[in-house]
Design a protein around this motif. Structure first.
Motif, PDB file in Angstrom:
ATOM      1  N   THR A   1      50.602  81.759  -9.116  1.00 16.99           N
ATOM      2  CA  THR A   1      51.674  81.432  -8.173  1.00 16.99           C
ATOM      3  C   THR A   1      51.530  82.323  -6.961  1.00 16.99           C
ATOM      4  OG1 THR A   1      53.106  83.012  -9.281  1.00 16.99           O
ATOM      5  CG2 THR A   1      53.300  80.729  -9.956  1.00 16.99           C
ATOM      6  N   GLN A   2      51.689  81.710  -5.803  1.00 18.42           N
ATOM      7  CA  GLN A   2      51.588  82.483  -4.569  1.00 18.42           C
ATOM      8  C   GLN A   2      52.807  83.364  -4.429  1.00 18.42           C
ATOM      9  OE1 GLN A   2      49.169  82.604  -2.628  1.00 18.42           O
ATOM     10  NE2 GLN A   2      47.954  80.752  -2.944  1.00 18.42           N
ATOM     11  N   PRO A   3      52.637  84.613  -4.087  1.00 19.56           N
ATOM     12  CA  PRO A   3      53.825  85.418  -3.785  1.00 19.56           C
ATOM     13  C   PRO A   3      54.490  84.864  -2.530  1.00 19.56           C
ATOM     14  CG  PRO A   3      51.826  86.631  -3.282  1.00 19.56           C
ATOM     15  CD  PRO A   3      51.391  85.376  -3.933  1.00 19.56           C
ATOM     16  N   ARG A   4      55.788  84.781  -2.588  1.00 20.12           N
ATOM     17  CA  ARG A   4      56.486  84.160  -1.465  1.00 20.12           C
ATOM     18  C   ARG A   4      56.598  85.114  -0.308  1.00 20.12           C
ATOM     19  NH1 ARG A   4      57.050  78.804  -3.195  1.00 20.12           N
ATOM     20  NH2 ARG A   4      56.628  79.006  -5.407  1.00 20.12           N
ATOM     21  N   SER A   5      56.641  84.539   0.862  1.00 17.54           N
ATOM     22  CA  SER A   5      56.650  85.385   2.059  1.00 17.54           C
ATOM     23  C   SER A   5      58.058  85.876   2.321  1.00 17.54           C
ATOM     24  CB  SER A   5      56.150  84.583   3.248  1.00 17.54           C
ATOM     25  OG  SER A   5      57.064  83.532   3.483  1.00 17.54           O
ATOM     26  N   LYS A   6      58.113  86.809   3.265  1.00 15.37           N
ATOM     27  CA  LYS A   6      59.414  87.383   3.609  1.00 15.37           C
ATOM     28  C   LYS A   6      60.306  86.344   4.256  1.00 15.37           C
ATOM     29  CE  LYS A   6      58.915  92.262   3.603  1.00 15.37           C
ATOM     30  NZ  LYS A   6      57.554  92.493   3.199  1.00 15.37           N
TER      31      LYS A   6
ATOM     32  N   PHE B   1      60.483  83.264   3.511  1.00 17.32           N
ATOM     33  CA  PHE B   1      61.087  82.500   2.416  1.00 17.32           C
ATOM     34  C   PHE B   1      62.315  83.204   1.889  1.00 17.32           C
ATOM     35  CE2 PHE B   1      61.223  79.685  -1.123  1.00 17.32           C
ATOM     36  CZ  PHE B   1      61.636  80.464  -2.192  1.00 17.32           C
ATOM     37  N   TRP B   2      62.168  84.487   1.597  1.00 18.14           N
ATOM     38  CA  TRP B   2      63.290  85.231   1.031  1.00 18.14           C
ATOM     39  C   TRP B   2      64.430  85.346   2.030  1.00 18.14           C
ATOM     40  CZ3 TRP B   2      63.430  85.124  -3.803  1.00 18.14           C
ATOM     41  CH2 TRP B   2      62.267  85.252  -4.568  1.00 18.14           C
TER      42      TRP B   2
ATOM     43  N   ALA C   1      66.197  82.077   1.996  1.00 17.44           N
ATOM     44  CA  ALA C   1      66.926  81.935   0.728  1.00 17.44           C
ATOM     45  C   ALA C   1      68.211  82.749   0.753  1.00 17.44           C
ATOM     46  CB  ALA C   1      66.037  82.356  -0.426  1.00 17.44           C
TER      47      ALA C   1
ATOM     48  N   TYR D   1      58.399  81.287 -11.342  1.00 20.40           N
ATOM     49  CA  TYR D   1      57.648  80.432 -10.440  1.00 20.40           C
ATOM     50  C   TYR D   1      57.886  80.750  -8.973  1.00 20.40           C
ATOM     51  CZ  TYR D   1      55.695  77.883 -14.188  1.00 20.40           C
ATOM     52  OH  TYR D   1      54.970  77.568 -15.294  1.00 20.40           O
ATOM     53  N   LEU D   2      58.900  81.548  -8.711  1.00 23.06           N
ATOM     54  CA  LEU D   2      59.080  82.018  -7.345  1.00 23.06           C
ATOM     55  C   LEU D   2      58.301  83.301  -7.105  1.00 23.06           C
ATOM     56  CD1 LEU D   2      62.846  81.404  -6.613  1.00 23.06           C
ATOM     57  CD2 LEU D   2      60.879  80.280  -5.589  1.00 23.06           C
ATOM     58  N   GLY D   3      57.554  83.748  -8.103  1.00 20.09           N
ATOM     59  CA  GLY D   3      56.695  84.900  -7.904  1.00 20.09           C
ATOM     60  C   GLY D   3      57.193  86.191  -8.507  1.00 20.09           C
TER      61      GLY D   3
END
Lengths: 350, 660
Positions: B345-350, B352-353, B356, B600-602
């Motif tokens: 799973t790709q670590p989500r970018s900043k 994204f967070w 969110a 799954y969100l990393g």
């Protein structure tokens, strides 16, 4: 040691009687004055609620012991349970807010809910914001809504009137008492008197007709509702149905303790030894034909003698007006079962 | 099992049979033996009501008990032989709840459904539930505990759905609960005749033709295929026949759990080896067990002077027996290493967070300010009264969601099974049962007192769980299974209470469906503080959690005090779940789905997974509460129900996708 204890308790359990004899008569928490003849005058309402006009300031104590003081008659009334809103409408006051209005019109029907009443949600979870927006001067709630009192008291004086859960009360008399109390609070003593007169008149009418039809013999009437193909609900000694049966000069043969809501679920078998009863079943259920034609029902003494009659549905946990409907339902059903009633038609005289 | 103990067991069983039949024909029956005998031969001589009741009430009940028990026993044995899983049964494979849910849904909209209609609906529901479970677990892992776990997951989902339907259509609910609690009472012979036509041919067919196939399948699916057996169609055919029989029985009697689970185990203990022997002996034992249970329930009805459905007693008697078999050596589950998902799973970018976080904040604001003006929706700053109503609900939604999610993270790492849900520990059922009992006893639990009762119930269940598994080093998987059994036991009592059919029923139903309505200020603050405290504790102990999550032996080899830490983590997980349940009622699936979503969100490490799960749980429940409060205004859809359905759907889609 443990084994001995286990065997001892097993032995004790096995020695309890294991067959159902006719239940022994038990104390039924009925006021002594009602032993022979049920009447609303048996449990007198306080004089302050009977004066016409009502003298303010009026202080009342509700079902959970809170006292409320009213300096004038409230105009805008919110009633959050069906028996309470029924009382309000029967007093001639149009409520501003109530719960589950559509379901009320299906299950309770009368007295008819006037238009323009705000529906504030379900009885188990009424919406406090909506109640506030209807700007009531007084809010009537039932016992199971007690948790809302802190929030509702900020909106208007909240009177908690509980009837069905307390088994020590006679539901009919308590409904009448609450009706009189609400009549005093809302300054409608004439409506209370009018309903009292109407109830007394109808009770007398049916009592006389029944006495004539049954040749002045004491009769046994059992009021039930169907529950499942093998069980029924019987109305207990503290129910409105039982009160009406006794007011009409009859008695219910099935003996049981007072219960919450005045109902108990029993197997059809438990009615099997009611030799002399006339049975009224209230309301239709989808599987009715199945039960009425089943062998365990047709073998009962009353079914064999044809002493079974349908009674129009009424709301069993209602207010004072429901008592009137109960009287009509039970009275008419009994008269339809009178000897010779199926040949003659007594019904047309009612 | 040694021969002497085998004969002893057989002797006890024969004794039980004798006593049960004697009891059935004697309890609540004023007829003498001679009179009963005479009536059987000359039924037309029946005169008094008691004669009729004997011929058309007692005897059909006994007959249905024998036939029903035999069916459950035989089908239980069939299922266990097909899946090679000693703990499989109509209960654990979700077929009972599939049938129940289908019937509830159908009855709500079609109240005049005939018996045949109900049977068809039950069959379709049971089959669908089973296929769902197979889809989740996968073909290869049917002999493992995963299928039991999937079965319970499906049970939860269908139970939530059924409760949702009942809450929406409350007035029809009363008579369905008595039937749902499992009732064998009869009114004439027509039900028995109906059952005989539908079940007996199928059972005979199974006894005659199934053993050969079952013996082949007993070698394992691959070996059977190698020997020329067409595995999948025969498996589905046999399973279908079994499910058909159980559905027909459920149509008549409602849900009767545990008999189909215990009878085959006793049959094996008695020494039945061959496939046919197992089938036949299980059938006989099932009949015996159900007759005994039914006699007990008749006795209980007389003692309590109330209607006691057989299903409640079946659960009451069945749970200790189930536990007895579970804790025996050959049934003990082996430790399994956690199947880590293998996709990267790709670590989500900043960014994204950031987005969110912004969305969550927006949801929070909406929840606090949304109002209805007439029929329109508006956003207003709430006034003092509205504010005092809103903020407890918001706080409870946030912290209960966080609590459930964190409990799920801890539990899934503990028992190495991604299908574990904290409600399986039985604490939800314990909390519900305590509140229901309090309502029954007239203690009128509101606000803080309801919270208190619920916590008390959960603590008792947790202590009981730990006590039962103490000799087995508190094996977490075992704890789950014991929790499942306890839940079934307590749910039976709750269903019994619901069958009273009064306004209290609706209050209980409302509690059962997970609503923030009853949130009060003190409960909200208490919940917030305790969840935060426990969350911080778990954050601090993340190292222990990571080690235990890899494997208990692994952790022990690295010097961790495995037993103490296991107990501590279990207590933490159960407490979080208990607190959240006590505040807003049971919410299924949050504890199951949130850890997965976080992964799954990393968020792979324990600390980040805890935080992200908590945030996800809080947001999900907040969204559900917002929708629930406003979609059918002024009525409310309980938030727990919505969240459970969303979580369940997400989870099922995920599982099925992973199969491919």
């Amino acid at each position: 040691m443990q084994r001995r204890l286990f065997l001892a308790s097993l032995g004790y359990a096995l020695t309890r009687p294991v067959w159902a004899n006719a239940p022994t008569a038990r104390h039924t928490h009925t006021p002594a004055c009602m032993a022979h003849h049920a009447s609303f005058d048996c449990l007198p309402v306080p004089r302050a609620w009977q004066t016409d006009p009502i003298k303010y300031p009026l202080t009342i104590t509700d079902s959970i012991g809170q006292t409320h003081r009213f300096d004038r008659a409230p105009k805008r009334v919110a009633a959050l349970n069906w028996d309470l809103v029924e009382n309000v409408i029967a007093l001639g006051v149009a409520p501003v807010a109530s719960c589950e209005i559509e379901a009320y019109q299906t299950w309770v029907r009368e007295p008819a809910m006037p238009a323009g009443v705000i529906d504030v949600g379900s009885r188990t979870a009424p919406n406090v914001g909506l109640i506030e927006s209807s700007k009531p001067d007084v809010i009537f709630i039932t016992g199971s809504q007690r948790a809302l009192i802190p929030a509702l008291t900020k909106i208007a004086p909240t009177v908690c009137l509980e009837n069905t859960l307390a088994t020590g009360l006679n539901e009919a008399l308590e409904a009448w008492r609450q009706f009189a109390m609400m009549g005093a609070i809302l300054s409608r003593p004439e409506a209370v008197t009018a309903l009292h007169t109407q109830l007394t008149l109808r009770l007398d009418f049916y009592r006389q007709k029944i006495a004539v039809a049954f040749d002045h013999q004491p009769i046994q009437i059992q009021v039930i509702r169907f529950s499942t193909p093998t069980t029924v609900f019987v109305y207990g000694p503290n129910s409105i149905a039982d009160f009406v049966v006794r007011a009409l000069g009859a008695s219910q043969p099935y003996v049981m303790e007072p219960t919450a809501y005045g109902l108990q679920s029993v197997r059809i078998r438990a009615l099997g030894n009611l030799e002399n009863a006339y049975v009224i079943y209230v309301g239709h259920v989808p599987f009715e034909h199945k039960v009425l034609n089943s062998i365990l029902w047709t073998a009962t003494p009353f079914a064999r003698k044809g002493r079974v009659q349908y009674g129009d549905n009424y709301w069993s946990h209602g207010g004072a007006y429901s008592i009137l409907q109960t009287v009509e339902t039970i009275g008419q059903a009994i008269l339809k079962m009178a000897p010779g009633a199926r040949q003659k038609s007594l019904v047309e005289n009612i | 099992m040694r021969v002497r103990t085998r004969w002893g067991l057989l002797g006890i069983l024969i004794l039980i049979l004798g006593v049960s039949v004697w009891a059935t024909l004697r309890i609540d029956n004023p007829l003498s033996w001679a009179q009963q005998w005479a009536l059987i031969w000359h039924p037309q001589a029946a005169a008094r009501y008691d004669d009729f009741y004997y011929l058309y009430g007692t005897l059909p009940r006994l007959a249905v008990a024998v036939l029903g028990g035999a069916t459950l026993g035989l089908v239980g044995s069939l299922i266990q032989q097909l899946t090679l899983n000693r703990m499989a049964s109509p209960l654990t494979l979700g077929t009972s709840s599939g049938a129940w849910c289908a019937i509830v849904v159908a009855s709500a909209w079609l109240p005049n459904l005939t018996a045949n209609g109900i049977n068809g609906v039950a069959f379709v529901g049971a089959l669908a539930a089973f296929l769902l479970i197979v889809a989740i677990t996968g073909w290869q892992r049917m002999n493992s505990l995963s299928i039991v776990m999937s079965g319970m997951v499906v049970n939860l989902l269908l139970g939530a759905l059924a409760t949702a339907v009942v809450v929406m259509q409350s007035q029809f609910a009363t008579n369905i609960f008595l039937w749902g609690a499992g009732d064998l009472a009869q009114n004439g012979w027509q039900n028995f005749e109906w059952l005989v036509i539908r079940i007996v041919p199928v059972l005979l067919l199974l006894i005659v033709f199934a053993p050969k196939i079952l013996t082949l399948l007993g070698l394992g699916h691959e070996s059977a295929k190698a020997r020329g057996l067409n595995v999948v169609p025969t498996f589905m055919l046999l399973m279908g026949l079994g499910i058909w029989s159980v559905s027909a029985l459920i149509t008549v009697t409602g849900i009767l759990n545990f008999t189909g689970l215990i009878a085959p185990n006793i049959a094996r203990a008695l020494g039945a080896r061959s496939s046919r022997a197992q089938l036949v002996v299980s059938a006989g034992l099932g009949a015996l067990l159900l007759v005994a249970t039914d006699a007990l329930s008749v006795y209980a009805s007389v003692l309590a002077n109330a209607v006691v459905p057989t299903g409640v007693l079946a659960a009451a008697v069945g749970t200790p027996l189930f536990l007895f078999f579970l804790l025996r050596r050959e049934n003990r589950p082996s430790a399994q290493l956690w199947d880590r998902p293998t996709e990267r799973t790709q670590p989500r970018s900043k960014v994204f967070w950031g987005v969110a976080a912004l969305l969550s904040f927006a949801v929070l604001m909406i929840h606090l300010t949304i109002t209805h003006v007439g029929t329109d929706v508006a956003w207003r700053i709430p006034d003092a009264i509205a504010w005092s109503q809103r903020w407890p609900r918001t706080v409870v939604a946030i912290f209960a969601g966080a609590g459930f999610a964190m409990a799920g993270v801890i539990l899934q790492r503990q028992i190495h099974n991604p299908l574990a849900s904290p409600d399986l520990l039985g604490v939800s059922s314990g909390a519900t049962f305590a509140v229901v009992l309090a309502m029954l006893l007239g203690l009128t639990p509101y606000g803080l007192s309801a919270f208190g009762y619920a916590i008390l119930g959960s603590i008792l269940i947790l202590v009981g769980l730990l006590w039962v598994t103490r000799r087995l080093q508190y094996d977490p998987t075992l704890l789950i299974l014991v929790g499942i059994a306890t839940s079934a036991f307590l749910d039976a009592f709750t269903t019994l209470t619901l069958s009273k059919g009064t306004l209290d029923t609706y209050s209980i139903l409302e509690w059962l469906s997970g609503s923030t309505y009853r949130a009060s200020a003190d409960v909200a603050i208490l919940l917030a503080l305790s969840v935060t405290l426990l969350g911080v504790l778990c954050w601090v102990c993340h190292r222990a959690l990571t080690l235990l999550g890899i494997g208990r032996d692994f952790a022990a080899a690295r010097g961790a005090a495995v037993q103490i830490q296991t107990v501590a983590m279990m207590v933490a997980s159960a407490s979080l779940c208990a607190l959240s349940t006590a505040a807003m009622g049971p919410v299924a699936f949050l504890g199951l789905a949130c850890p997965h979503m976080a992964y799954y969100l990393g968020a792979k490490r324990v600390r980040t997974q805890l935080v992200v799960s908590a945030w996800l749980g809080a947001t999900l429940l907040l969204v559900a509460d917002t929708i629930g409060q406003n979609i059918v205004f002024p009525q409310e859809v309980p938030a727990g129900m919505l969240a459970a359905m969303v979580g369940a759907t997400y989870f099922l889609v995920l599982m099925i996708q992973k199969r491919r």
